[in-house]
Write an enzyme that holds these catalytic residues in place. Structure first.
Site, PDB file in Angstrom:
ATOM      1  N   CYS A  10     -29.450 -24.783  13.488  1.00 14.55           N
ATOM      2  CA  CYS A  10     -28.292 -25.071  12.899  1.00 14.55           C
ATOM      3  C   CYS A  10     -27.250 -24.433  13.946  1.00 14.55           C
ATOM      4  CB  CYS A  10     -28.162 -24.090  11.515  1.00 14.55           C
ATOM      5  SG  CYS A  10     -26.405 -24.228  10.824  1.00 14.55           S
ATOM      6  N   SER A  11     -26.178 -25.258  14.312  1.00 18.06           N
ATOM      7  CA  SER A  11     -25.175 -24.602  15.137  1.00 18.06           C
ATOM      8  C   SER A  11     -24.338 -23.264  14.466  1.00 18.06           C
ATOM      9  CB  SER A  11     -24.113 -25.602  15.462  1.00 18.06           C
ATOM     10  OG  SER A  11     -23.542 -26.196  14.399  1.00 18.06           O
TER      11      SER A  11
END
Length: 116
Positions: A10-11
């Site tokens: 997940c960024s």
């Protein structure tokens, strides 16, 4: 003790992990995908921030759910079951810093809270 909960790819979780490291803060990372999320923790987080904030209604996992499942997620028991079965519907990251819970990564908020 700081525990960061999330999904490694997940960024936002990547940014949060980098921020913690850049600021010299030791933390434990808990991967929802590999380690799951237990009902007691989920309930504690929901009590702290509310279900509306804890459930990620913007993601593809949420959008793919049947309407009746989405409707049921307004009640704690169904929401807990949903988050355990589909950890991707938990908004990320969840930060537990000494028992204080927050959801999402806002650098200014984290700095105020963790760099005092």
């Amino acid at each position: 003790m700081i525990t960061l909960y999330g999904i490694p790819n997940c960024s936002t979780v990547k940014k949060a992990r980098q921020w913690l490291s850049d600021n010299g803060l030791d933390y434990h990372f808990h991967d929802f995908k590999k380690q799951g999320a237990d009902a007691a923790s989920l309930e504690r987080w929901a009590d702290a921030v509310g279900l509306a904030k804890l459930i990620n209604r913007q993601g593809t996992t949420w959008r793919a759910l049947p309407d009746e499942v989405k409707a049921g997620a307004e009640q704690l028991p169904a929401a807990l079951a949903l988050m355990q079965a589909n950890p991707s519907v938990i908004k990320r990251p969840v930060l537990d810093a000494g028992g204080k819970i927050s959801v999402g990564f806002v650098e200014a908020d984290w700095a105020e809270r963790l760099l005092k």
